[in-house]
Design an enzyme around this catalytic site. Structure first.
Site, PDB file in Angstrom:
ATOM      1  N   ASN A  65     -12.919  -3.120   2.000  1.00 45.27           N
ATOM      2  CA  ASN A  65     -13.917  -2.062   2.020  1.00 45.27           C
ATOM      3  C   ASN A  65     -14.759  -2.112   0.749  1.00 45.27           C
ATOM      4  O   ASN A  65     -14.234  -2.388  -0.329  1.00 45.27           O
ATOM      5  CB  ASN A  65     -13.227  -0.694   2.117  1.00 45.27           C
ATOM      6  CG  ASN A  65     -12.420  -0.554   3.393  1.00 45.27           C
ATOM      7  OD1 ASN A  65     -12.876  -0.936   4.459  1.00 45.27           O
ATOM      8  ND2 ASN A  65     -11.207  -0.020   3.288  1.00 45.27           N
ATOM      9  N   HIS A 125     -10.171  -5.382  -3.516  1.00 44.89           N
ATOM     10  CA  HIS A 125      -8.868  -5.632  -2.906  1.00 44.89           C
ATOM     11  C   HIS A 125      -9.040  -6.002  -1.454  1.00 44.89           C
ATOM     12  O   HIS A 125     -10.014  -5.608  -0.802  1.00 44.89           O
ATOM     13  CB  HIS A 125      -7.940  -4.416  -3.025  1.00 44.89           C
ATOM     14  CG  HIS A 125      -8.538  -3.138  -2.531  1.00 44.89           C
ATOM     15  ND1 HIS A 125      -9.442  -2.401  -3.268  1.00 44.89           N
ATOM     16  CD2 HIS A 125      -8.372  -2.450  -1.374  1.00 44.89           C
ATOM     17  CE1 HIS A 125      -9.794  -1.326  -2.583  1.00 44.89           C
ATOM     18  NE2 HIS A 125      -9.169  -1.341  -1.417  1.00 44.89           N
ATOM     19  N   GLU A 167     -12.092   3.500  -1.445  1.00 48.74           N
ATOM     20  CA  GLU A 167     -11.492   4.588  -2.223  1.00 48.74           C
ATOM     21  C   GLU A 167     -11.234   4.139  -3.657  1.00 48.74           C
ATOM     22  O   GLU A 167     -11.457   4.902  -4.603  1.00 48.74           O
ATOM     23  CB  GLU A 167     -10.181   4.990  -1.537  1.00 48.74           C
ATOM     24  CG  GLU A 167      -9.362   6.034  -2.216  1.00 48.74           C
ATOM     25  CD  GLU A 167      -7.982   6.183  -1.534  1.00 48.74           C
ATOM     26  OE1 GLU A 167      -7.901   6.091  -0.292  1.00 48.74           O
ATOM     27  OE2 GLU A 167      -7.009   6.371  -2.267  1.00 48.74           O
ATOM     28  N   VAL A 168     -10.738   2.929  -3.811  1.00 42.18           N
ATOM     29  CA  VAL A 168     -10.397   2.425  -5.154  1.00 42.18           C
ATOM     30  C   VAL A 168     -11.400   1.337  -5.546  1.00 42.18           C
ATOM     31  O   VAL A 168     -11.481   0.300  -4.882  1.00 42.18           O
ATOM     32  CB  VAL A 168      -8.960   1.852  -5.178  1.00 42.18           C
ATOM     33  CG1 VAL A 168      -8.638   1.331  -6.571  1.00 42.18           C
ATOM     34  CG2 VAL A 168      -7.950   2.899  -4.739  1.00 42.18           C
ATOM     35  N   ASP A 177       0.856  -1.190   0.000  1.00 36.28           N
ATOM     36  CA  ASP A 177       0.000   0.000   0.000  1.00 36.28           C
ATOM     37  C   ASP A 177       0.894   1.242   0.000  1.00 36.28           C
ATOM     38  O   ASP A 177       1.867   1.324   0.751  1.00 36.28           O
ATOM     39  CB  ASP A 177      -0.919  -0.005   1.231  1.00 36.28           C
ATOM     40  CG  ASP A 177      -2.044   1.004   1.104  1.00 36.28           C
ATOM     41  OD1 ASP A 177      -3.212   0.581   1.022  1.00 36.28           O
ATOM     42  OD2 ASP A 177      -1.761   2.223   1.090  1.00 36.28           O
ATOM     43  N   HIS A 188      -6.941  -5.642   2.099  1.00 33.17           N
ATOM     44  CA  HIS A 188      -5.789  -5.113   2.843  1.00 33.17           C
ATOM     45  C   HIS A 188      -5.327  -6.217   3.790  1.00 33.17           C
ATOM     46  O   HIS A 188      -6.132  -6.761   4.556  1.00 33.17           O
ATOM     47  CB  HIS A 188      -6.203  -3.918   3.716  1.00 33.17           C
ATOM     48  CG  HIS A 188      -6.707  -2.732   2.964  1.00 33.17           C
ATOM     49  ND1 HIS A 188      -5.965  -1.582   2.800  1.00 33.17           N
ATOM     50  CD2 HIS A 188      -7.898  -2.495   2.357  1.00 33.17           C
ATOM     51  CE1 HIS A 188      -6.669  -0.690   2.128  1.00 33.17           C
ATOM     52  NE2 HIS A 188      -7.848  -1.215   1.846  1.00 33.17           N
TER      53      HIS A 188
END
Ligand code: AMP
Length: 126
Positions: free
Chosen positions: A97, A110, A105-106, A35, A112
């Site tokens: 998320n 994904h 956000e993206v 990240d 984390h």
């Protein structure tokens, strides 16, 4: 499922090689990289190479091969990054998320993978 994938998102650009990344591992269907704003000593993002927006999109529509590749890579990285409690590590957290309330956000699915320090409780107070 009614997901529209935005091909201009930053992870799509990483997958096309248009912007750099610090790759940790790459498999046939997945990519893992650091990240850019790491929030723990270990903060790796794991993404499928396919065009999936969120976890339910990926797990609902990806092929078995894509899902297995992603899951096995996640397990492998827990070991290789030294955070697996099953291999003497101190533990980790996976976060994915989705959407507005998930503070995504993206808009490319994904996970984390965070570890290397105590991570606190699951959710902070508002
Ligand atoms: P999320 O809120 O789950 O969508 O988080 C997106 C994550 O992507 C954030 O932790 C960002 O720091 C990270 N990020 C954004 N751009 C890049 C990039 N170019 N390379 C690596 N990580 C990035």
């Amino acid at each position: 499922m009614a997901y529209d994938y935005d091909d201009d998102n930053v992870f799509a650009k990483i997958l096309r090689g248009e912007i750099p990344n610090k790759t940790v591992a790459e498999t046939e269907h997945s990519l893992a990289f650091h990240d850019i704003r790491g929030q723990a000593p270990v903060h790796v993002l794991i993404i499928p190479k396919g065009r999936y927006v969120a976890a339910d999109h990926f797990y609902g529509e990806a092929s078995d091969a894509e899902i297995l590749d992603f899951a096995r890579l996640t397990a492998r990285l827990c070991g290789e990054l030294g955070i697996s409690p099953g291999a003497g590590g101190s533990g980790y957290r996976q976060i994915s998320n989705a959407g507005q309330h998930g503070s995504q956000e993206v808009p490319h699915f994904h996970v984390h993978l965070l570890g290397g320090r105590p991570l606190g409780r699951l959710l902070e107070a508002d």
